[in-house]
Structures are given as structure tokens and as C-alpha cells.
Design a protein around this motif. Sequence first.
Motif, PDB file in Angstrom:
ATOM      1  N   LEU A   1       0.826  -1.197   0.000  1.00  0.00           N
ATOM      2  CA  LEU A   1       0.000   0.000   0.000  1.00  0.00           C
ATOM      3  C   LEU A   1       0.862   1.249   0.000  1.00  0.00           C
ATOM      4  CD1 LEU A   1      -2.686  -1.088   2.609  1.00  0.00           C
ATOM      5  CD2 LEU A   1      -2.948  -0.975   0.126  1.00  0.00           C
ATOM      6  N   GLY A   2       0.414   2.269  -0.718  1.00  0.00           N
ATOM      7  CA  GLY A   2       1.112   3.544  -0.755  1.00  0.00           C
ATOM      8  C   GLY A   2       0.692   4.441   0.401  1.00  0.00           C
TER       9      GLY A   2
ATOM     10  N   THR B   1      -5.913  17.288  -5.094  1.00  0.00           N
ATOM     11  CA  THR B   1      -4.496  16.946  -5.228  1.00  0.00           C
ATOM     12  C   THR B   1      -3.762  17.147  -3.913  1.00  0.00           C
ATOM     13  OG1 THR B   1      -4.555  17.599  -7.548  1.00  0.00           O
ATOM     14  CG2 THR B   1      -2.386  17.415  -6.531  1.00  0.00           C
ATOM     15  N   LEU B   2      -2.878  16.198  -3.596  1.00  0.00           N
ATOM     16  CA  LEU B   2      -2.069  16.230  -2.385  1.00  0.00           C
ATOM     17  C   LEU B   2      -0.599  16.411  -2.768  1.00  0.00           C
ATOM     18  CD1 LEU B   2      -3.601  13.093  -0.589  1.00  0.00           C
ATOM     19  CD2 LEU B   2      -4.408  15.462  -0.462  1.00  0.00           C
TER      20      LEU B   2
ATOM     21  N   VAL C   1      -5.279   7.702  -4.852  1.00  0.00           N
ATOM     22  CA  VAL C   1      -4.397   7.585  -6.015  1.00  0.00           C
ATOM     23  C   VAL C   1      -2.989   7.968  -5.562  1.00  0.00           C
ATOM     24  CG1 VAL C   1      -3.980   8.309  -8.397  1.00  0.00           C
ATOM     25  CG2 VAL C   1      -6.335   8.213  -7.516  1.00  0.00           C
ATOM     26  N   ASN C   2      -2.093   6.981  -5.544  1.00  0.00           N
ATOM     27  CA  ASN C   2      -0.757   7.214  -4.990  1.00  0.00           C
ATOM     28  C   ASN C   2       0.149   8.014  -5.909  1.00  0.00           C
ATOM     29  OD1 ASN C   2      -1.013   5.600  -2.501  1.00  0.00           O
ATOM     30  ND2 ASN C   2      -1.283   3.900  -3.911  1.00  0.00           N
TER      31      ASN C   2
ATOM     32  N   TYR D   1       3.278  13.833  -5.857  1.00  0.00           N
ATOM     33  CA  TYR D   1       1.879  14.236  -5.696  1.00  0.00           C
ATOM     34  C   TYR D   1       0.989  12.997  -5.692  1.00  0.00           C
ATOM     35  CZ  TYR D   1       3.144  19.109  -6.591  1.00  0.00           C
ATOM     36  OH  TYR D   1       3.694  20.360  -6.514  1.00  0.00           O
ATOM     37  N   GLY D   2      -0.073  13.066  -4.920  1.00  0.00           N
ATOM     38  CA  GLY D   2      -1.111  12.049  -4.928  1.00  0.00           C
ATOM     39  C   GLY D   2      -2.460  12.717  -5.098  1.00  0.00           C
ATOM     40  N   VAL D   3      -3.497  11.916  -5.147  1.00  0.00           N
ATOM     41  CA  VAL D   3      -4.851  12.438  -5.364  1.00  0.00           C
ATOM     42  C   VAL D   3      -5.833  11.648  -4.513  1.00  0.00           C
ATOM     43  CG1 VAL D   3      -6.704  12.779  -7.055  1.00  0.00           C
ATOM     44  CG2 VAL D   3      -4.327  13.137  -7.743  1.00  0.00           C
TER      45      VAL D   3
END
Length: 357
Positions: A46-47, A160-161, A195-196, A206-208
Motif C-alpha cells: 500500500l502507498g 491533489t495532495l 491515487v498514490n 503528488y497524490g490524489v
Amino acid sequence: MVLLEGHAHDYDAWVASGCTDWRWADVAPWFGRVEVPGRVSSPGELGSVDRALLRAHPDTEVARLTRDASGRRVSVNDAYLEPCRRRPNLEIRGDSLVDRVLFEGRRAVGVRLADGTEIEAGTVVLSAGAIHSPAVLLRSGVDRDAIGRGLQDHPSFPVTLRLHDDVPPHGDTPDIGALLRASYREADDLQVLSVNHAPGADAPGYGVLLGALMVVHSTGSVRLASNDPTIDPVVECGMLDDERDLDGLRAAARLVEGITQSAPVQRIADVLPFDTSDDGLRAGVGDYMHAVGTCRMGAPSDHDAVVDPHCRVIGREALWVCDASVMPRIPRANTHLPTMMIAERISERIAAELAEK
């Protein structure tokens, strides 16, 4: 990537649209016939975005993905086509763009490729997807007014992260590992995916968190821009045209917003600004790549139907459509597994019909 069947009510509602023999009791056994394997990620796979979502909301689950026991992604090609490549009755033509179906009267007798090559066939099965199956039928002159109408997809809203510098890189972690199903108006009508890896090679770090509405009322359309098969059709998604969908996506976005304010997400990332106003939702809405409905099933007397409940094109002979375009309404599921269920059912029906000839 994600394997979900949907709800029993989704398929029972198909029957109300004239799709006899497609209620949940009819289709449920066929999901077990699908040969693409499903597997959840182990904790070590897992991310960071997966783990944050799992910790942030108690109803989050590890997603079942199209993966084998080794963790390798398995496509429909891998599961169905590759084992059959050496069969003497199978010929595979790659890079062969289909222009149109050929007819003698109202009977399909083959296809013409974009380069002019003609391939004779006693039966033609069109499986070009919810965007290109209607385009092929339209170029072929099939006279059903409903072709290309009824397009549906799950509207989604991405947040967005920007991952903190001390968050380890994801490496070979699956893009998606965790899934949250939540209810707004109906059971499981909202979904959140972790979303990793943000899409695009220019977005490392960046992730989502992707919120989506899974029960949809809006419809769009597919129409030809040109009779030239090398020119893509015009796709008008019509997302959020129905106010009920705007309300639903707002609920999905606010669910994601609450998750971003949780300690597990705050520990791994900064949340980039997003707008959940009506204008912000309309500007930010995206498709879920779950297009369905443009060659929908129904009774032969139904002017809104393109194929009958056996997926035979109404008013034509020896011509079938077998892909997500035949769904009369989109189920509350990622559409990969329901599409394979349809293919399992229809392939057996085609084989039975051909055996009678």
C-alpha cells in the motif's frame, strides 16, 4: 483496475428498461465465470495515500484489483487472448482500424478497414467500446436513432495532495490501493479512491483523493465529426446536466474535503486548493473512464434501444454489440468487471446460436 460487481438493484433496474433476463439473479453467477484474477494489496504494497485513507475513514477497504498472485496486473488480453493465440481458427490483426460493417441487405457479412481491406465474416461482433462502437455503427449506416445517445459516466472530483518530503517514494506501489464506498441518497452512491501517483510524469511527489458519484442521472452523446474513421467522434458527456448529479458530486467533494482535514492525511501531505462551489464543481468535474450506454439494450420495440436483450443489433442480422455501450444504465461500480460479465454471457449466447446453424 478495480473489481466491483455493483448492486443488485442496478441490474434489476435494467429489467425495468426492457432488458429481460438481466436481473441480479440472472447475472450474479456470471461474475464467477470471469477469468481475470482479483487480488487485494498486502499491507507492504500500500502507498502512503492508501494508508492515509484507510486510517482517516473506518469504512475504507483495500481495493480488489485486476492482479494475479504475484501482484502483476492482468488485462483481458492476458487472461483471454494470449492463451488462445496459437489456435488454428484464430487470426489476430493488430493496428487494424475498422471503418464500417459491410452488409448484404440487412445482414452483416464482414467489415472494411480504414485502409480499404475487406474481411468477410458470417457473424460480426462489435466490441469497440462506448465511444467507438456507436461511431462504427453510424459510419455503417445502421438506422437506429438511439445510436450514440444515452452516454453515462461517473462524474469525479479530484483533490491533489503535495506529499511531504519525508514521505517515501511509492516505487512499484499500485496507483490505487484503497477504496471508500459511502452513501448520500442511496447505498454506496459515493466513492473515494486513493491515487498514490498523480497522473503525469511531471507530477512526482503528488497524490490524489478522487471523489465520485456512482448513481448518475445525466446523459450525454457520441456523434460523428466525420465519416473518416481516423477522425475521432465528438463526445459530449453532459455531466452534471441533471441537478441531482450536481448535488451528488457536491456530497462526494465534501466527503473528500473532510478526509483531507483528518490527521492521517495532514501528516503526509499539503492539500492543494480546491473549490466545492457549483462553479468549482462544474470546472473541476472529470470523467471516471467508465463510459457506457451508447448502444443500450432494450426491447426491439423500444426506440431508445440499439440492441435487443441478447445484444443483437435491432433490425439487422448477424451483427452483435458486446461491450459497455450496451448497458442501459451505469451500475454503481467500476465498469471493468460488469463489462466482462456481459461478455461472458453474450459469448455463450453467440456460440449457441452459431452451433444451431
